[in-house]
Enzyme design. Structure first.
Site, short mmCIF file in Angstrom:
data_model
loop_
_atom_site.label_atom_id
_atom_site.label_comp_id
_atom_site.label_asym_id
_atom_site.label_seq_id
_atom_site.Cartn_x
_atom_site.Cartn_y
_atom_site.Cartn_z
N ALA A 1 40.20 47.99 39.58
CA ALA A 1 40.25 47.22 40.82
C ALA A 1 39.56 47.95 41.97
O ALA A 1 39.11 49.09 41.83
CB ALA A 1 41.70 46.92 41.16
N HIS A 2 39.52 47.31 43.12
CA HIS A 2 38.81 47.83 44.29
C HIS A 2 39.40 49.17 44.76
O HIS A 2 40.61 49.38 44.73
CB HIS A 2 38.86 46.82 45.42
CG HIS A 2 40.23 46.42 45.83
ND1 HIS A 2 40.93 47.04 46.84
CD2 HIS A 2 41.06 45.46 45.35
CE1 HIS A 2 42.10 46.47 46.97
NE2 HIS A 2 42.22 45.52 46.08
#
Lengths: 349, 349, 349
Positions: free
Chosen positions: A241-242
């Protein structure tokens, strides 16, 4: 391409036993190899196959004493498995070096540039200001968005998509269908119940010597960078994820998922289908077992956790074993209840 | 594109402190930003960085009192974070509006049509009777099968594949590599043990304001439609099986999977790697935690479940905590057994 | 394409009740079907819809007695559901047979060849010595590496990537975005802590009648072949590691993962999100439930396992049920402790 036993002996610093002129064009396992193939014999479990293999050449340990005649030409080396693996690596390098040129049709923005000895496959898209280093092999149907840079000696397999502004180091391999730099998953709930997208304007940085499997997804940072550090190895179908950071030489097995902003240390091992919550830290050398669900930071280097929710491996193993025997434990409680009831009854009596 | 401090102050309805003519061309985090970048300061934790940031412009709260001089130009606003986020959104909108035109080579069936201000990237395939609305940005290497329709203001990222007959609403974003409309997984066992494919002739309907992450798969219905309702947000690598319905503004985290014919209500939250069995209903506002395995309908709105198999969150938390301490519980039973044995023995004596 | 009630009656060996000349062009569910659509009525639960459906034609059981007039034309058959499904299959076959031709632009190496009645979509890449059999439909943006062979009657959906040297049998379907033949995940730790790639020079063999979902990944063998045997069916987002073998007619649900060198028997069923460790054997007819984490071989045919770690289903169900009630069990132990304490106290007194 064909190699004679003599050539292979030279490449492996080995010695030939048998016909030095017999040639091979491909590789096989000792139990399956056919005429014209090269194989190796290292594991005594496969000894039977040695004496009836159809392979034309067998790489074998110096120390192994033959018990009967072998149909194949032998090449004697100190360590057969290592010699065979080295040979395979050399072969793949030779094959890759031969892969050079620009296939058409392609789309290459005028501001895109690339180094020497590159291969760029058909239907590949190079956006504005894309930079590709020397000796890179960019397979067909790859997408490199604006400002993407790729270092030297990289292999980008078919259909990889790298969004704008992402950076890839040297000697990086990315397998087919992986997506680098898609938007992080961020939506702010509004007063009216709707979900407003949080702009995702960061990027992904992939350092040197990283390998990424097929159909893995690595989201760009909200601001700043999602970072995959030098030497990390990621398998297939992984979700990063980010704003995540993956440490040096950390290894992640297939279908694991790391939630936003989590920082994974160096030399960490993450098992298949493990899930890690967002905004935590994992100390160097930790091990998160397959299918674990980790909700808290691991602060002590070398921690080992298992289970969902995940906790200390040794404790978990004992608890899991008892959990499996809960029916037996319940029976013991029932027996105790009966005995105590009996004791109480007799006391009253 | 460059913006001066004065322009940014106008866009954010803020006031400039310092050089109003200094310009920025990109964004950064306060601890990493370089000259020529814009950043914001909102979290007191980062106060140290404010006084030594290399950013050229910092958006900052009206109420914050400087403790020393700041090298950057400041823009004072009521809420720095919100102002910064709004600015990013506007910037992305401007950038997207500039993305217009049809790149070659492409494949566009004669019966395919598209609206105004669209971008259609190279190597994109538009089948027969494909319809694309106004202001859509269809990136390179996208596949839109026959009769696919896309509404207005959609962004379809590189390599997305949408099978024939699927419908996409307005303001929908789909990230790279996602597959919409592949066959549902249905095979009927035959008398001879073979598996006969059940034809999958439905489609997928994606309503307005939906966002779908990268490499997610949404299967078409056997008959009828698999439906993703308005405002739903799906992360990466999610599996949505045939005939599933996802409610309005429901949010699904990465690697979750929903089995066939299950209907998910509105405003539901589904955690990462959660799995949901087929043919059940999930009431509005329910929450299914990460890695949960849900096998039964949730009929009460706002239900919260955890675990595999999943059940009520509060109960599960207590049971999981006891399960972790099973060795301790086993020890207590052993002690009880010893004591009771002693009591029985003494009684006989 | 339009079909009249008379034509449909002929295709299904049924008889017409009502207007034999009314025509349909598509299919719908009885509760949703519109004018010009064909539907079927089999489940009494939907009886209400029969009397007010807007469908133009309804296939219905011979034995069903109407309770009032039906607006649609009826086609009477012995088994409405089977007749409908058969019709759908025939329809899809007809549609697919019509899909013939080579779209441009494409990339086809001079040594690539293909059979009769094939469709090859735009932007598809055929490497050196690629062989494609008769009646194959290769959709746009597919990648077939050097020496890939595809049998007869296969459907390869958009964006599938098949690496060099992989073999696909007859009547195989592979859905969009799947990757066949990416490198197995093998790295040998070196003395200096770095990870050296183990060359992956095997391939993938997919036998006849296999179906593979979308965005699934199947890695090539290190040496030899990863094998998906005849009639196996794989759903979406599945991970099959190097040197795995999947048995005949084995069915694997979405997001399951099989680790390296594991051999799965025939007729095995693997649930969604299940994970199976490497180097084990699964006996024929076994069933591994959804989200199970299997760490040991299943040697007895027909084994059923559940849980993570997975063990015998019947035992697991009882243990899971007790685990859910651990707070109650803990209460019983507490009560026993109090009673025993009381008994001991009184004894001393």
């Amino acid at each position: 391409m064909q190699f004679t036993a003599l050539q292979i002996a030279q490449l492996t610093a080995g010695t030939v036993e048998g016909n030095a002129h017999v040639a091979v064009a491909s590789f096989g396992k000792i139990e399956e190899a056919k005429e014209g193939q090269l194989t190796f014999f290292a594991n005594p479990k496969y000894e039977d196959f040695l004496y009836r293999t159809k392979a034309s050449i067998v790489i074998i340990n110096d120390t192994y004493e033959l018990k009967q005649q072998v149909p194949a030409t032998l090449i004697r080396v100190p360590d057969a498995y290592t010699a065979f693996a080295t040979l395979l690596s050399k072969y793949q390098e030779i094959m890759q070096l031969q892969l050079i040129g620009i296939q058409e049709p392609g789309y290459r923005a005028k501001t895109a540039c690339y180094g020497q000895n590159v291969f760029i496959g058909a239907f590949t898209y190079l956006g504005e200001h894309v930079k590709i280093g020397d000796n890179c092999k960019i397979f067909p149907q790859v997408y490199l968005g604006d400002n993407v840079s790729i270092g030297d000696n990289c292999i980008i397999h078919p259909g990889v998509k790298i969004y704008a502004d992402c950076k890839v180091g040297n000697q990086v391999t990315i397998h087919a269908g992986s997506v680098i730099g898609s938007d992080g998953f961020g939506f702010a709930p509004q007063a009216d119940g709707s979900l407003k997208k949080v702009p995702q304007i960061g990027n992904v940085i992939i350092e040197d010597l990283v390998e990424i499997g097929s159909n893995t997804t690595i989201d760009r940072a909200t601001i700043g960078s999602t970072i995959i550090k030098s030497g990390a190895k990621l398998d297939n179908l992984i979700q990063i994820a980010h704003n995540v950071e993956i440490g040096n030489r950390t290894v992640i097995a297939a279908q694991a998922g790391i939630s936003g902003s989590t920082k994974i240390g160096n030399g960490v091992m993450i098992g298949g289908q493990a899930g890690i919550v967002g905004h935590i830290q994992i100390a160097d050398g930790s091990k998160i077992n397959a299918q674990a669900g980790l909700g808290k930071s691991l602060k002590i280097p070398g921690s080992v956790v298992t289970g969902s929710p995940a906790y200390d491996y040794n404790k978990a193993i004992r608890s899991q074993s008892l959990a499996r025997n809960l029916p037996e434990m319940e029976k013991r409680i029932k027996e105790l209840e009966a005995l105590v009831k009996q004791l109480l009854k007799e006391k009253i009596a």
